[in-house]
Design a protein around this motif. Sequence first.
Motif, short mmCIF file in Angstrom:
data_model
loop_
_atom_site.label_atom_id
_atom_site.label_comp_id
_atom_site.label_asym_id
_atom_site.label_seq_id
_atom_site.Cartn_x
_atom_site.Cartn_y
_atom_site.Cartn_z
N ASN A 1 -6.59 -8.11 9.66
CA ASN A 1 -7.11 -7.28 8.56
C ASN A 1 -6.70 -5.82 8.80
OD1 ASN A 1 -9.17 -6.06 10.29
ND2 ASN A 1 -10.25 -8.01 10.10
N GLY A 2 -7.03 -4.97 7.86
CA GLY A 2 -6.64 -3.57 7.95
C GLY A 2 -7.37 -2.83 9.06
N THR A 3 -8.61 -3.21 9.32
CA THR A 3 -9.38 -2.56 10.37
C THR A 3 -8.76 -2.84 11.73
OG1 THR A 3 -11.33 -2.95 8.98
CG2 THR A 3 -11.74 -2.23 11.23
N ALA A 4 -8.34 -4.10 11.95
CA ALA A 4 -7.66 -4.46 13.19
C ALA A 4 -6.34 -3.71 13.32
CB ALA A 4 -7.42 -5.97 13.25
N ASN B 1 -9.75 -6.76 -2.52
CA ASN B 1 -9.80 -5.73 -3.56
C ASN B 1 -8.65 -4.73 -3.46
OD1 ASN B 1 -10.43 -4.04 -1.48
ND2 ASN B 1 -12.45 -3.46 -2.22
N LYS B 2 -7.70 -4.97 -2.58
CA LYS B 2 -6.57 -4.04 -2.46
C LYS B 2 -5.48 -4.41 -3.47
CE LYS B 2 -8.87 -1.85 0.38
NZ LYS B 2 -9.06 -1.79 1.80
N ILE B 3 -4.42 -3.60 -3.54
CA ILE B 3 -3.47 -3.83 -4.64
C ILE B 3 -2.78 -5.19 -4.55
CG2 ILE B 3 -1.61 -2.47 -3.56
CD1 ILE B 3 -1.42 -1.69 -6.87
N GLU C 1 -1.66 6.85 9.98
CA GLU C 1 -2.02 6.93 8.55
C GLU C 1 -2.78 5.68 8.13
OE1 GLU C 1 1.33 8.10 5.87
OE2 GLU C 1 2.38 8.33 7.77
N ASP C 2 -3.91 5.88 7.47
CA ASP C 2 -4.60 4.76 6.84
C ASP C 2 -4.10 4.70 5.39
OD1 ASP C 2 -6.32 3.14 5.41
OD2 ASP C 2 -8.08 3.66 6.61
N ALA C 3 -3.15 3.79 5.16
CA ALA C 3 -2.56 3.65 3.83
C ALA C 3 -3.10 2.39 3.15
CB ALA C 3 -1.04 3.60 3.94
N THR C 4 -4.25 1.93 3.62
CA THR C 4 -4.79 0.64 3.15
C THR C 4 -5.05 0.61 1.65
OG1 THR C 4 -6.98 1.44 3.75
CG2 THR C 4 -5.89 0.03 5.34
N GLU C 5 -5.32 1.79 1.05
CA GLU C 5 -5.63 1.82 -0.38
C GLU C 5 -4.41 2.22 -1.20
OE1 GLU C 5 -8.96 4.45 -0.89
OE2 GLU C 5 -10.28 3.19 0.34
N SER C 6 -3.28 2.45 -0.56
CA SER C 6 -2.21 3.17 -1.26
C SER C 6 -0.83 2.55 -1.11
CB SER C 6 -2.20 4.62 -0.78
OG SER C 6 -3.45 5.21 -1.10
N PHE D 1 -1.78 -0.86 6.62
CA PHE D 1 -2.08 -1.39 5.28
C PHE D 1 -3.15 -2.47 5.38
CE2 PHE D 1 2.12 0.43 4.96
CZ PHE D 1 2.02 1.15 3.78
N SER D 2 -3.76 -2.77 4.24
CA SER D 2 -4.75 -3.85 4.17
C SER D 2 -4.44 -4.74 2.98
CB SER D 2 -6.15 -3.25 4.00
OG SER D 2 -7.05 -4.25 3.55
N PHE D 3 -4.69 -6.03 3.16
CA PHE D 3 -4.52 -6.99 2.07
C PHE D 3 -5.83 -7.72 1.81
CE2 PHE D 3 -0.67 -6.71 4.73
CZ PHE D 3 0.05 -5.87 3.89
C1 LIG Z 1 -10.06 -1.51 2.84
C2 LIG Z 1 -9.97 -0.36 3.75
C3 LIG Z 1 -9.79 -0.54 5.13
C4 LIG Z 1 -9.94 -1.82 5.88
O1 LIG Z 1 -9.25 -2.88 5.48
P1 LIG Z 1 -9.77 -4.36 5.82
O2 LIG Z 1 -8.54 -5.15 5.60
O3 LIG Z 1 -10.86 -4.66 4.86
O4 LIG Z 1 -10.23 -4.39 7.25
C5 LIG Z 1 -9.59 0.58 5.92
N1 LIG Z 1 -9.60 1.81 5.39
C6 LIG Z 1 -9.82 2.02 4.09
C7 LIG Z 1 -9.81 3.42 3.58
C8 LIG Z 1 -10.03 0.95 3.22
O5 LIG Z 1 -10.27 1.19 1.93
#
Ligand SMILES: *Cc1c(COP(=O)(O)O)cnc(C)c1O
Length: 399
Positions: free
Chosen positions: A70-73, A212-214, A183-188, A207-209
């Motif tokens: 996941n994105g947090t990992a 609710n992400k794109i 960079e936290d690009a998870t939303e972008s 990035f995150s998938f």
């Molecule tokens: C969604 C999100 C994450 C984490 O992503 P997960 O895949 O849910 O762990 C991290 N940072 C931001 C800003 C997010 O919106």
Amino acid sequence: MNRIPRRPPRTRDGDAPVPLSVPEIRGNAWRYLRRCLDSNWVSSAGPWVERFETALAARVGARHAVATVNGTAALHTALLVAGVRPGDEVLVPALTFIAPVNAVRYAGAWPVFIDAEPDHGQMDVDGARDFLARRCRRRRGVLRNRDTGRPVRAILPVHLLGHPCDMDPLMSLAIRHGLTVVEDATESLGAEYRGRPVGRPGHLACFSFNGNKIITTGGGGMIVTDRADWDEKARYLTTQAKDDPVEFIHREIGFNYRLTSLQAALGLSQMEWLDRFLRRKRTLALRYAGALRNISGLLLPGEAPWARSSWWLYVVGIDGERYGETSRDVIRRLEKANIEARPLWHPIHSLPPYRRCQAHRVEVADRLYRRSLALPSSVGLTRRQQDRVIRALTAGCRT
Ligand SMILES: *Cc1c(COP(=O)(O)O)cnc(C)c1O
């Protein structure tokens, strides 16, 4: 077949729920999942994960990509790869979803909260500069926070809501102070900064998938970087720090953070839709902007001249005095109309686990938090659904 086919409205009465942001599963999803199952490569081994990594790296323009569970990992791993150690400090925005700040703590480090800038709500580079210049000092080659005595190691900007942070001044600041940028690009995913894809390194980007992400893999994440040694280190840490392919030798404490093939197969099908999803998000944003433009007290989001937003979530501001209702009133009223709207994240520096951490002159983040309201922004939002949201917002205003 370039357009996203519209689904017929599910009910006639026109008050079926309008969700904030739901996934859009289309195209080759079933085909790739079936192929993946038939191939018997269901765990992280096999060709699927690598294919997904290659596709994402190509899209972002990065040399390497490492898929994570996941994105947090991804953020946790990227911080470790960046050399963040227990007792270090990392600059983070006060206004963000909590995951990146938690990742700093997973690494045993401490967050220092930096304010948001008022125009786009992104981490304020001037605030970071001010903190580093006034509150930190370099002693024997180590940059330390004067108040806590701890080493400052990294900056973690979050590209919020699909809009990029102002990366050029932030990178120069980091380089000047010898800091690594995660960079936290998870939303972008799909957003652009000065014509370059967001997450195009830089140092390390995540990035995150999530659903609710794109694009989604159910759950999933990715680290991208141009450095081969960082790529290798990220792979090592996310696969239990395995030092020998046969013998169970581990020189470090690693993690079981790899994505599975099933998720990667879904991700590959989603990547094929990314550009169409982005176009759709932009259309929705333009339509909201056109319809809500002249409502007094409603503050609309924009793009900086150097930015191309992915318009992940459409977030408006409500000036309670002028609009006649607060953002929270509006959320409750929309809820009655079966429309899901949400506040922005509570600024992290005032949440219980982080209240005692340092916050450097945070004011704007609190103001943005109080006035902001996220509107339904799913790729599959129909015209009728969007009209219902627009009507509800228009009905509430005083003018
Ligand atoms: C969604 C999100 C994450 C984490 O992503 P997960 O895949 O849910 O762990 C991290 N940072 C931001 C800003 C997010 O919106």
